[in-house]
Each structure stands twice: as C-alpha cells, then as structure tokens.
Scaffold this active site. Structure first.
Site, PDB file in Angstrom:
ATOM      1  N   ASP B 328       0.842  -1.189   0.000  1.00  0.00           N
ATOM      2  CA  ASP B 328       0.000   0.000   0.000  1.00  0.00           C
ATOM      3  C   ASP B 328       0.876   1.236   0.000  1.00  0.00           C
ATOM      4  O   ASP B 328       1.923   1.261   0.647  1.00  0.00           O
ATOM      5  CB  ASP B 328      -0.867  -0.004   1.260  1.00  0.00           C
ATOM      6  CG  ASP B 328      -2.172  -0.728   1.002  1.00  0.00           C
ATOM      7  OD1 ASP B 328      -2.792  -0.419  -0.026  1.00  0.00           O
ATOM      8  OD2 ASP B 328      -2.533  -1.599   1.804  1.00  0.00           O
ATOM      9  N   ALA B 400     -18.346  14.333   3.525  1.00  0.00           N
ATOM     10  CA  ALA B 400     -18.149  13.522   2.322  1.00  0.00           C
ATOM     11  C   ALA B 400     -18.969  14.084   1.166  1.00  0.00           C
ATOM     12  O   ALA B 400     -18.630  13.883   0.001  1.00  0.00           O
ATOM     13  CB  ALA B 400     -18.531  12.076   2.586  1.00  0.00           C
ATOM     14  N   ARG B 403     -17.142  17.618   0.258  1.00  0.00           N
ATOM     15  CA  ARG B 403     -15.728  17.368   0.018  1.00  0.00           C
ATOM     16  C   ARG B 403     -14.919  18.644   0.138  1.00  0.00           C
ATOM     17  O   ARG B 403     -13.990  18.895  -0.632  1.00  0.00           O
ATOM     18  CB  ARG B 403     -15.514  16.719  -1.358  1.00  0.00           C
ATOM     19  CG  ARG B 403     -16.115  15.320  -1.428  1.00  0.00           C
ATOM     20  CD  ARG B 403     -15.931  14.684  -2.768  1.00  0.00           C
ATOM     21  NE  ARG B 403     -14.546  14.421  -3.074  1.00  0.00           N
ATOM     22  CZ  ARG B 403     -14.066  14.331  -4.310  1.00  0.00           C
ATOM     23  NH1 ARG B 403     -14.846  14.511  -5.331  1.00  0.00           N
ATOM     24  NH2 ARG B 403     -12.796  14.075  -4.511  1.00  0.00           N
ATOM     25  N   MET B 404     -15.315  19.530   1.064  1.00  0.00           N
ATOM     26  CA  MET B 404     -14.509  20.721   1.329  1.00  0.00           C
ATOM     27  C   MET B 404     -14.711  21.142   2.776  1.00  0.00           C
ATOM     28  O   MET B 404     -15.666  20.731   3.430  1.00  0.00           O
ATOM     29  CB  MET B 404     -14.883  21.869   0.366  1.00  0.00           C
ATOM     30  CG  MET B 404     -16.335  22.279   0.399  1.00  0.00           C
ATOM     31  SD  MET B 404     -16.685  23.651  -0.679  1.00  0.00           S
ATOM     32  CE  MET B 404     -16.979  22.853  -2.237  1.00  0.00           C
ATOM     33  N   LYS B 416     -11.584  25.301   1.301  1.00  0.00           N
ATOM     34  CA  LYS B 416     -10.567  24.571   0.546  1.00  0.00           C
ATOM     35  C   LYS B 416     -11.095  23.145   0.352  1.00  0.00           C
ATOM     36  O   LYS B 416     -11.852  22.644   1.183  1.00  0.00           O
ATOM     37  CB  LYS B 416      -9.217  24.559   1.266  1.00  0.00           C
ATOM     38  CG  LYS B 416      -9.190  23.796   2.596  1.00  0.00           C
ATOM     39  CD  LYS B 416      -7.788  23.812   3.145  1.00  0.00           C
ATOM     40  CE  LYS B 416      -7.629  23.352   4.577  1.00  0.00           C
ATOM     41  NZ  LYS B 416      -8.218  22.189   5.085  1.00  0.00           N
TER      42      LYS B 416
END
Lengths: 568, 702
Positions: B328, B400, B403-404, B416
């Site tokens: 990974d 989620a 997403r900022m 951001k």
C-alpha cells in the site's frame, strides 16, 4: 602419454561438439512432429504404420498411460526374443545349424537386449543363428534404443509444457525415432563399414588354410548392419565374442573413430534437443558441459593409467615405453583403447575394443565408476539424458534451498513428489550393484564363475552387476557366466532399466502439470558454470559416497598392492 | 492504511524485535528442561517422525544389546565398545536437545501468554424488547468459556475483553500489551478498519459493545499459544521433500554399509557389527537430521519475536518464495500524511494572499494535512496563528458530500477542497476554472494532491499537498530487486499521481485507483504467470485479496475478516515488515540447505577415517588411505563418531539463529554458501577428527 594420443582425444571431442547442434535440431523436429526432409518421402509410410496399429498420432498419453505402453511393449519384446532364441533350430536362416539357446541363457539374452544392455553371456558366432541375430537381437537394438529416445522426449516435454496433462504418445515417438533417426543413419553407416571391409553376408563361415597349413573356420555373417546400430543405439552387443576388438567388427583406426563418435552422437544430440525444447539452447549446453567435464576426467585418468606399463612386468624386463599393452589391439594402441573404454562406459554402449580386465587397477576403475554414476555422461540413447536429469533435480534442490527459495528447475518447482521419485530411481542402482555383488561373492555358484581371486576377482563380480544395472553390457571378462549369473544379471538389468523409467516418467507427468514460474534474479540459474560445477559435484559425491567402500576393496587395494609388488 | 505507530522504513525494528524479551540464543533457565526433554524424546514413537534419527536409535539399541551380551559373557576389553555406545547415545541426545531448546523458547512464551488469559467474566447483554442490543440493556455476568459466537458483551473501563470479537458500538482505548507486547494503548471503535478486539486485552477508558466472533478454544490467544508452543507444528512442503531426500540418502548408506560384511568375508577378513554401526551412523546425514526440526521451530520463533504470527509453517516458506510484493502506498511507501509543500496562486493573486486564505481555512482543521498548511504559511510568509474566537470565525467541517472544509469569518466564506468539487460548487466555467485545472494537473503529475482554495467565490489558487516518500525506501526497493522481488504499489490515487510517486520511490510498478476487485485481479494475474504474491491489508475489503495472496499479512489493528483471511498477522501493524518476513522465509530454507550440504560434505573425511581403519587388518596396503595419519584403527573410529556427535551441538546456535541472508542475487548467494558450507564441510571434519584423535590418544581412551 603422447601428443598424438591427446590429439585423438581432442579431435574426438571437437567432432562431438560439432555434431551436437545439427543433431539436436533434427531430433527435435522429428520428435515434435515438425517438418523435416525425410518426412516428405517417408511420411506416408509412417502413417500406414499408425493405421495398421490403430494408433491415432494426435492422441497423447498421460504419464501413467505412457509408462504402461512402454512396459507392455517391453514385455512383448521380451517374449518374442525368448521364443525366437528357443526355437532357432527349427527356424530358417540357420546355415551353421545352431541348436536352441538354453532357457537361462535365452532369458538372460532376451532381458539384455530388451533393456538396451546387450550383456552377452554367449559367443555370438557359436550360439546364434543368422535369424536370431537379425530378427531377435538387431530388431531389439533398434527398438530398445528408440524407446530410450522416446522416453527422453517424454521427460523433456514434462519440462517444456505448462499445466499439461499429457507427455506425448509412446507409439508415435517410438516409430519416429526408429524411422527417421536410427534406420536412415544405420543404412549410411552400414555402407561405410562395408566399404571399410566389415563383412555383410548371409553365408555361414569360410574355411581357410593358415600359413602353417592348419584348417581354420572363419565366422562370417551380417556384421556391418549390426555394427551400425550397435554403436548408434548404444547397444554394444557384438556379432563376435571379442566385439569391436575383432578385425571384422572394427577393422581400422578410422572405423574405430567413427564407432566412438556414433556412441556419443545421439546422447549429445539429445542434450541440444532438451535445450531447444525447453526454449533455451543454453540449458542444453550446460548439461553437455557437465557431461563433457566428467568425460574428460575419466578419459584422462584412464589414459594416464594405461600409458604406464605394469611395474611388475617392467621389473621382469618388459619394455615400458608402449604403456600397458596387455589386452589391447596393436592397431588401436593405448590412447584409442583408453578413449574407447571411457566412451563405451560413459554411454551405456558396452562395446569394447580392448579387454577391460587387463587394464591396470586404476584404469579398470574408470569404466567401473562411469557405470556406477549411472551412465549419465551422454549415456545410453535417451537413458543418459533422463538419468542426468535425476541428478540435476537433486543438485537444483540443494541449490534452491541454499538460495532460500523453493527449488525449481526450468521454472518448475521441485517438490516432495519429485524428490521421492528421484530417490527411488537413484536407489535402484546401488541396490543391484552392491546388493547383488554382496550375494555373489559369498555363494558358491557366484564364486565359481570368477576367474581371478582376491580384489581382482571381486572387481569382476562388481563390474558384472554394475554393467547389468547400468544397462551397459560390457564385461570385465574373466567371468564364466553360469545359470546363477544369468539369472541374477537378468534381474539386475530389469531393475536397472524399469525401476528408473517408471519414476522418471512419473516425474515427467508431475512436471508437465506444473505452472512455469518466470525467472527472477532470486532464481538459481541452471545454464551457467556454477550449475555445471554443482551438478558435476553432486554426481561425483553421491556416486563416490555410495561406492567408495566397494572400490576400496576392489581396484584401489589392488592398485596399492601392485605398488607393493603383488598381483591377483 | 491506518497504522498508528509506523516505524521508519530503514529502522532495524529494534523495538519490535526487542520488546519480546531477550533475542539471545539459548537462555540458561531453558537448559534444564531441555535436557530433561532430550531424554523424554528418546521414545521411539516420538523419534519416528524423524527418519534419520530413528534409524540411529534402532542401530544404537542393537549395539547396546550386543554390548550387554558381551559384558555378561565377560568380554575382557570392553572399553572401546562402551565408548562407541556412549557416543551413539550422545548423538541421539544431542539431536533431541537441539529440538528441545528450540521448543523451549516457544514454551516460555506460551506460559506468559497463558498468564495473560485470566479467568475473565463477561457481561453478556440481553436483547431488549425490540430485539436490539443497547448499552442500556440488562446484562448477566458469565464466565468467558460460556460465551458463544454471536453473543454481545459490554466491556467497561478496566474490564478484560472476554473473547475475540468485533466492536459493534462505542470507542475505547485498549491495552493490547498481553498480545503484542506493545505498551501504548490502541483505539478500537465500531465500524471502519479498527473494529477487531482480542480476548485477554483490557479496556483502559470508555466502553465498547462487542459481538463475539470466535468459539472458545479457537480464539486468537488460543491459536497463538498453540503456535508458539509448536504443538500443532506440521512439516512444511520443503521440509517434507528434504526429509525424503535424507531418508533416501540413509537408504543408500544402508546399501553401502550392509554389503560390507559380505565383501569383507570374501576378502577373508572379519568386521564387527559395532564398527559397521559406527560407520553407518557417521555416514548418514545425522547433522541435518538432528537439526532439521530445530531449524523449523526456530524459523517460526524468529517470526514471533518479530511480532508476526504465521498461521502455518507453509506460509513462512511461501514468504521466501515471494516474487511480487504488493505494498500500500500510504504508510508503507509514503509517510502516512500528506504535507503542504507549495502555494500555487492563479493569475492576479499573490502567493501571500493565497497563503493567508489557505491558513485561515485551515486554522480549525485538526487533520495533519490542515496543520501542515498552517505550518507552511508560517514558514513561508511568517503568517502567525490567529485566534478563531477573536476573529468571530465559524468552522465548517469536511463532509463527504461537500468534500470541502473552511471557515466563515463575518460574511466572508473561505473554503478549501478537492478541485473538482470547488469548481462544481461555484458553478464556474471559463478561464479561471481552466487555469486552476491546469495548475492542479501539474501538481498531480509531480505526485502531489491539489487542494483548491476559494475566498468568497474568488478562486485563489491551489495548495500542493505532497506525499512524502519515506527515507531509505528507494534503497529497500533496490535491495528487493536484487533479491528478485518485484514491488507493486497499490494506491487509490489517480494514475498521474501514482506514476509520480512510483518514480520517486523507485517501486517497479503501481496499481492506481485500486479497488478491492482490481487488487484481486492483479494478484490472480501475477499468480497466473507462476508468481507468488505477498500483500498486507487491514480492511474488510482487503479480505478477498488477502485470502488469494500466497502470503497475506493482516494487520492486528484490522478487522476480523481481514485477520481471518490472511495467513499471517502482524501484531505491530507495520506494513513495511513484509520485506523482513520475506527475508525470514528465505533464511529458513537457506539454513536447511546449508546444513544439508555441510552434513553430506562431511562424509568424505569420515570415509577417509573409517575405511582404512576397517580394512587395514586384512589389506594392510589400505593404510595409504589414512591421510589424516590417525593413530590406531580404534582411535580413528572413535574420533569420527565423537566428531559426528559434537558437530550437532556445535551447530545448534546456527540452526536457531539461521544462516544470514544477504540480498545479493541467487548466484552470488549460492557461490558463497557453497564455499562456506560445501568446502567448509569438506575441510572442517579432517581437522576436527585429527584433533579429536590426538586428544583421544593422548589421554589414552583408544
């Protein structure tokens, strides 16, 4: 030792190297059923054979079916040869009126020719009718050799195929090896031998008057044709009792040289076929090199030994400059005799052009050791290659462990099943060579046949069983075979052949079923000097450790005693 | 990858290997029980498992019976026979001792594990009327063995977790030192990849509800105890193959030795059974036969010391064969967290303006990435931390869906987040959106993650979050390449970023935007090429790939499913350990191979000692073979058998420690091992037997 002697050996080796590649290429095309020039002419005849026998040439066998086919074929061959020998008095082509061969001798001879050993407990010219020579013995010379080539091809397929269930069709391999390899080559060789003065006739014998006026019977027969396959098929069974020392079998230095080349030809070619079939010719050359290294050690020791005169004879005033000429033909000399003896026991030929019994002790030990190692130095046609692969498996197993990977050979993992089969095959040789000798040197019928006493007599017995188990067929001479020897030697030949073939085919089957792992820097390479050294070492150490006590009590002590001034 | 305590890649794992006690070879307190065990193991039913030593036992019993008979008959000079018999028994005892010492180390560990498994009682919850379990449900105290799979227990602060299970609700810090030896507590919580708990560990704070997943007797602790004890030890494939080879060699020597009496009889001599047995025992590969099982046990033990539990010896061996290593990216190749490394403003915005906005947006962001933005702004422009409350700022956390994340300061909204989501949220098209995409692609090409910053609807620019490749990882990959192992990086990143990191870290290949299915497909593809694949994983979605891989190392912090699927569990949850596991696997095979070679090479010298001694009575010329010039036939045979026994003791430390593995490629490694163990095996016994002979003669034993 002379420069010309070494030159003979060097030229011989160069010729072997030169013919390996073309022969390997041809063998591969034949056995893989690819196009080759003879297939154009003979292909239809080959297919007629299949149709007559009801064989489908495209149908392939699993290892067990293949092994069953081999064994069934061998049983039939054995019965046919036995019957012919027993009935030869009633059958045609018997100009000298030979009577039926005794049961124990017929059994021994049948086993001997079926197993490609050609141990001869008889004198050909006084025992066999022409029909027996041609139909019983010469036919076996062809098919026992072809069977060897077939099995080698099947074993190679085990390594070259991936995740496969089949390793080829025995009947097809057998027909192709006979038809395209052995028969055509023998036709040419026979003509060559005839041109050199080897007889080829169906007449019985001729009467001659010697210079002193005595009458002498000179045996004749179809010698040249038997000579060709005797060498090429590493059979070794001569027409005459004295084999290639007889001027009618081996008239001159040129025939002698060609006979030696023929012995190695197919064995060497098969190493190259191995390389080609597994996809990397270098793999074949690695095997070739290991074999060559062992060959050179043997021939050097033997030549060195025989180039010296027997110190006991020198003490009596015999000129030592010619070396040990006892039992050697003056037309060949020491070097060609030493080379012949090495070649014939490296391969499982067993033809002789000098009496091995008359070698000095260390010289006589070389042919013995060559056979004890399992005749893997080019070896019998096919048998040499698959015998060598057994040692390669052991070497690769040790090497693999030492580099920290599950051992693999040509990308195929070597696991417990393969090791089990390898050990089974490797074990059967010392069982016969040592076990049977141990019996023979203590029982009366065994001892009574030995002509010498002390260590030399012991070597006679050891040599006989070693020759039988290794399917060589050469004799140390001196042994007067009786029914005890005929029976035990026949058994030894059978064990030495079939207890190797069946495990080897089992390995081939297991290998064919495996996947091929791609080589990485962590994989031990099997095409370089390190591998050659390792496998040579394994062969010498396994062989040496097994046979050292016996050798110490035979040739080694004889040599030491000779230095102290006693002979046996 | 969620690995709380990552060791640097170049560390020698000092603490990991060290904390499970002294890694030293043979501890004094283990010697006593080992000696007792050496005698106990003489039981033929135990010996039977080791064909070589079993054969030695049979012939030793035979010579002992003969000795007793001779003594009863009043044999005048029994000294030599008594000594040979003693050394034959010593050979057996030394072999048993080697195995007992190897096992002893495991037993000591098992005992300490047993102490950890106390007679715990669990609080079994009784479902409420709706059939649900809640922390408020009533519970009954039951002893741990009464719990069965599917039961739900409540574990409160200070309680021991009664059995293996999965956290279904709650979060707690758990002391797992009983299992891992690691004293720092770990977090266990429901959902996610850190939900597995192990029986015998203790909750330090908070509470959790645990659904039991293991039957009593097959819990992790039970399995661990039986593993370290070696109770379930089964021979591994290569060990079986080697045992067959050794048995075959033994048979060959049976032929070689059993035929001697007949040969000798022919030569008119006589040879005693005792001398034949002595020759036989020295010839058969007793050295490797005696140490074989010790090597296997020690190999497993090395892994355990390394805090890795292998579920089978087969897995350890497979580790040595690994061709492809799936690693990974996060936590293995790069350090876990991305760091802000540059501010890349759009045209018309200064770098400092962008830094200021980005810092404001990150002030309340406690993620390592957020903190790194604040740090970078301070380093580059001296922008100091500001007090959120003084500014009257309100933190907008990451979700989620959006997403900022960001802050609202007065009416000003600073955000951001992922470039695409920011552009989508603004509904922007045209030049500035294209420009920011261009910058973002540039960042991705360099292996970074772009983070767009927007201030009140005005696109400011991009923060370059950089994946930091671990120090020394490049060298490790080069080392693996020399070992013949291909490394493949697995990452969820897009191919552009993945390629850049792959290039920087020196990994051989990468799988970008990896899904569990893609991982599984990659493993199958590699295996189809005949390669062995190793991987590590911790999540439930890793389970199919872990099960498919030839070596699947599950992290101890991972889910139950992952731990069940793998064939090894790493108690330290350190994915870089895969590399060492491969080394340990190789070491195991190498040690076996090296000692086998040594054992067989030894035979040459033994022959030269014993053959002249055996035959010189009737063939005096054979004394020429006595190249070591051993004093008498008796002293020669005695010296050979003493050497044969002592070499076992001398090699026990090597068997336990293992032959050192160097990543130098197979040919080099083989050349070196052949030189040391092959050539050494030829030479050493010549010297050893000669020295013993001198000693034996000087003190008048023979």
């Amino acid at each position: 030792m002379s420069i010309s002697g070494w030159a003979t050996i060097a030229v011989f080796l160069i010729c072997v190297i030169a013919m390996t590649r073309p022969l390997g290429g041809y063998l591969k095309r034949v056995l893989e059923g690819e196009r080759h020039f003879l297939a154009y002419g003979l292909g239809p005849i080959e297919r007629v054979f299949y149709r007559l026998a009801g064989v489908c040439p495209r149908e392939e066998h699993s290892w067990s079916q293949y092994a069953f086919a081999v064994l069934a074929f061998k049983v039939l061959c054995f019965l046919a040869v036995y019957a012919l020998l027993r009935l030869q008095a009633q059958l045609p082509l018997n100009p000298t009126g030979m009577s039926a061969v005794a049961p124990d001798l017929a059994y021994n001879t049948a086993m001997s020719f079926v197993t490609n050993t050609n141990w001869q407990s008889y004198s050909g010219e006084t025992t066999m009718s022409h029909l027996s020579q041609m139909l019983a013995l010469t036919v076996q010379n062809f098919v026992s050799a072809a069977a060897g080539i077939a099995i080698a091809a099947a074993v190679i397929r085990g390594f070259s195929r991936r995740s496969a269930a089949a390793i080829g069709n025995f009947w097809v391999d057998l027909v192709r090896a006979t038809f395209y390899v052995l028969l055509p080559a023998c036709v040419i060789l026979t003509l060559f031998f005839v041109a050199q003065g080897v007889p080829q006739t169906l007449l019985g014998s001729v009467q001659a008057s010697t210079l002193e006026g005595a009458r002498q019977t000179i045996a004749l027969g179809p010698v040249a044709s038997q000579e060709a396959i005797k060498m090429l098929g590493t059979n070794g069974g001569g027409f005459f009792n004295t084999n290639s020392a007889h001027p009618f079998e081996n008239p001159n230095a040129l025939t002698n040289f060609f006979q030696m080349l023929c012995i190695f030809a197919i064995g060497a070619g098969l190493t190259n076929m191995f390389g080609r079939m597994v996809g990397k010719e270098k793999q074949g050359w690695a095997i070739f090199s290991a074999m060559t290294a062992l060959f050179l050690v043997g021939v050097s020791v033997l030549y060195w030994s025989e180039a010296h005169a027997n110190p006991l004879l020198t003490a009596l005033g015999v000129d030592p400059s010619l070396g040990n000429m006892e039992g050697k033909e003056a037309r060949f000399g020491v070097a060609a005799s030493a080379l012949f003896a090495t070649v014939t026991t490296d391969a499982s030929c067993g033809a002789v052009n000098a009496m091995h019994e008359s070698f000095l002790p260390l010289g006589g030990m070389v042919p013995l050791i060559n056979m004890m190692l399992g005749e893997v130095i080019f070896g019998g046609v096919g048998a040499g290659l698959y015998g060598f692969i057994l040692f390669a498996i052991i070497a690769v197993f040790m090497a693999g462990l030492m580099v920290g990977r599950t051992p693999e050979y040509l990308g195929k993992k070597i696991e417990s099943r393969e090791i089990k089969m390898t050990m089974l095959a490797v074990l059967c040789l010392p069982l016969v060579m040592l076990g049977f000798t141990a019996v023979a040197v203590v029982v009366k019928p065994g001892l009574s046949a030995l002509s010498a006493s002390g260590p030399h007599g012991f070597t006679e017995a050891l040599y006989a069983y070693t020759s039988a188990a290794a399917n060589n067929g050469s004799a140390f001479s001196g042994l007067t075979a009786n029914s005890f020897w005929n029976a035990t030697l026949g058994l030894g030949m059978m064990i030495g052949r079939f207890f190797v073939i069946v495990p080897v085919l089992a390995i081939a089957g297991a290998m064919a079923a495996k996947k091929v792992a791609a080589p990485t820097p962590g994989t031990f390479p099997t095409d370089n000097g390190l591998f050659i050294g390792l496998v040579t070492g394994v062969i010498l150490i396994v062989g040496g450790l097994t046979f050292l006590p016996a050798l110490a009590l035979g040739p080694i002590v004889e040599h030491l005693e000779m230095l102290h001034g006693s002979a046996f | 990858m969620t690995s709380p305590t990552l060791l640097p890649a170049d560390s020698e794992h000092g603490q990991a290997a060290g904390h499970r006690g002294n890694a030293g070879m043979i501890r004094a307190e283990l010697l006593g029980p080992a000696i007792v065990d050496s005698f106990r193991k003489l039981d033929p039913r135990v010996m039977w498992r080791n064909p070589v030593m079993f054969v030695v036992e049979v012939v030793t019993v035979l010579t002992t019976v003969l000795l007793i008979r001779d003594l009863l008959d009043g044999e005048p000079h029994p000294g030599f026979a008594i000594q040979i018999n003693l050394w034959l028994w010593f050979t057996l005892l030394f072999a048993n001792f080697a195995e007992a010492v190897a096992e002893g180390r495991g037993k000591a560990q098992a005992d300490s594990l047993r102490r950890a498994r106390t007679e715990t009682r669990g609080k079994r919850l009784i479902a409420n009327d709706e059939g649900h379990f809640t922390p408020q449900c009533r519970y009954e105290e039951v002893p741990a063995p009464a719990l069965s799979v599917g039961d739900v227990v409540l574990v409160l602060t200070g309680d021991f977790i009664p059995s293996d299970g999965e956290v279904v609700e709650g979060i707690a810090s758990v002391d797992e030192s009983a299992i891992t030896g690691e004293s720092a507590p770990v977090i266990r919580e429901s959902g996610g990849d850190r939900s597995a708990v192990t029986g015998g560990t203790r909750v330090l704070s908070d509470w959790i509800m645990v659904r039991i997943t293991a039957e009593q007797g097959s819990t992790f602790l039970d399995r661990m105890i039986s593993l370290v004890e070696g109770a379930q030890r089964q021979k591994t494939p290569n060990e079986i193959a080697l045992t067959i080879l050794l048995a075959g060699m033994t048979l060959i020597f049976i032929f070689a030795v059993a035929t001697i009496p007949s040969f000798v009889n022919y030569a008119g001599g006589h040879i005693s059974v005792l001398i034949l047995v002595a020759l036989f025992v020295t010839l058969i590969p007793t050295t490797i036969g005696a140490l074989l099982s010790a090597i296997g046990i020690a190999g497993m033990d090395r892994l355990i010391r390394f805090n890795v539990l292998a579920m089978s010896g087969r897995a350890v061996e497979a580790a040595g064969d690994v061709d492809t290593l799936l690693l990974d990216k996060t936590g293995t190749i790069t350090i876990g967290d991305r760091q802000a490394s540059a501010f890349l403003p759009v045209a018309g915005v200064s770098e400092q303006e962008l830094a200021d906005a980005a810092q404001l947006a990150s002030l309340a962001d406690e993620t390592p990435e957020g903190r790194s933005v604040v740090v970078l702004a301070k380093e580059r422009f001296g922008i100091r931390g500001r007090d959120m409350t003084a500014l009257g700022a309100r933190f907008v956390p990451f979700t989620a869906q959006t997403r900022m994340s960001g802050v609202d300061v007065g009416g000003r909204q600073i955000r951001k987040g992922a470039v695409d989501s920011i552009i989508a949220a603004l509904g922007k098209h045209g030049a500035s959106a294209d420009h920011i995409r261009e910058i973002a692609d540039g960042v991705a090409r360099q292996g970074g993650t772009p983070l767009a910053v927007v201030d009140d609807g005005r696109l400011m620019g991009v923060v370059h979050l950089k994946d930091v490749v671990k120090g020394g990882i490049r060298e490790r990959f080069a080392e693996l390449r020399r070992m013949g192992i291909r490394t493949v990086m697995i990452t969820g990143d897009n191919p552009l970023t993945a390629a850049a990191i792959a290039a920087e870290s020196g990994v051989d290949d990468f799988l970008a935007q990896a899904t569990p299915e893609a991982k599984l497909a990659l493993i199958r593809k590699e295996q189809g090429l005949g390669k062995l694949v190793a991987m590590c994983g911790d999540g439930t979605n890793d389970a199919p790939a872990l099960a498919q891989a030839d070596v699947g190392v599950a992290m101890n912090t991972g889910t139950v499913a992952a731990r069940e699927a793998g064939n090894m569990v790493d108690l330290d949850s350190d994915p870089t350990k895969l590399i060492e596991i491969v080394g340990i696997g190789k070491q195991l095979l190498m040690t076996r191979g090296a000692l086998t070679t040594f054992s067989i090479a030894n035979d040459v010298a033994k022959y030269f000692a014993i053959i002249p001694a055996m035959f010189v009575g009737f063939y005096p010329a054979l004394s020429a073979l006595n190249v070591m010039r051993l004093a008498t036939p008796e002293s020669a045979i005695l010296s050979a058998i003493i050497f044969n026994a002592l070499i076992i003791i001398a090699l026990i430390p090597l068997a336990l420690k293992g032959v050192r593995y160097r990543p130098v490629g197979a040919a080099m490694l083989l050349r070196r091992n052949l030189l040391v163990y092959g050539l050494g095996g030829l030479v050493v016994p010549f010297i050893g037997i000669k020295l013993i002979d001198m000693l034996v003669t000087s003190i008048g034993l023979a």
